[in-house]
Motif scaffolding. Structure first.
Motif, short mmCIF file in Angstrom:
data_model
loop_
_atom_site.label_atom_id
_atom_site.label_comp_id
_atom_site.label_asym_id
_atom_site.label_seq_id
_atom_site.Cartn_x
_atom_site.Cartn_y
_atom_site.Cartn_z
N UNK A 22 23.03 -1.79 -87.24
CA UNK A 22 22.34 -2.30 -86.08
C UNK A 22 20.84 -2.17 -86.32
N UNK A 23 20.13 -3.24 -86.04
CA UNK A 23 18.67 -3.23 -86.13
C UNK A 23 18.12 -3.10 -84.71
N UNK A 64 27.38 2.60 -79.74
CA UNK A 64 27.66 2.86 -81.16
C UNK A 64 29.14 3.09 -81.41
N UNK A 65 29.57 2.61 -82.56
CA UNK A 65 30.95 2.80 -83.01
C UNK A 65 30.93 3.62 -84.29
N UNK A 66 32.04 4.22 -84.64
CA UNK A 66 32.14 5.00 -85.87
C UNK A 66 31.74 4.13 -87.06
N UNK A 67 30.86 4.65 -87.89
CA UNK A 67 30.42 3.93 -89.08
C UNK A 67 29.19 3.07 -88.89
N UNK A 68 28.70 2.92 -87.66
CA UNK A 68 27.48 2.14 -87.42
C UNK A 68 26.28 2.82 -88.07
#
Length: 84
Positions: A1-2, A76-80
Motif C-alpha cells: 500500500x502506498x 491492513x491485511x496480513x502480509x501488507x
C-alpha cells in the motif's frame, strides 16, 4: 500500500487573471472568509483506494497518528507492506 497525501488551498483569487480594455481597472469581488485548506490522505493498493480520510486544514503529526490508528490499521491485511 502506498500512502499519499494531497491538499487543495482555497485561497485562489479568480479576478487576478481577468481581461479588461487597456487603461481600465479589473474589478472582480473575492468571497470573504472562504480561505481554507482541505487535505486528502489515502492508501493505494492494487485493488484501488483504501483508508481514505479528508481533513479541514493541514496534516499535522497528531492527525497523521490518528489516521494510522483509526483509519489505516483497520484496513491492513496480513502480509501488507505500507510505503510512505
Amino acid at each position: 500500500m502506498f500512502i499519499d497525501e494531497t491538499a487543495a488551498n482555497h485561497e485562489h483569487d479568480p479576478g487576478a487573471t481577468g481581461r479588461v480594455p487597456v487603461g481600465e481597472r479589473l474589478v472582480d469581488p473575492i468571497p470573504f472568509g472562504h480561505y481554507k485548506r482541505t487535505t486528502f490522505v489515502s492508501a493505494l493498493r492494487r485493488g484501488g483506494l483504501a483508508a481514505a480520510m479528508t481533513i479541514d486544514g493541514s496534516m499535522t503529526g497528531n492527525l497523521f497518528v490518528a489516521y494510522v490508528e483509526q483509519v489505516l490499521l483497520p484496513e491492513l491485511k496480513a502480509g501488507d507492506v505500507v510505503i510512505l
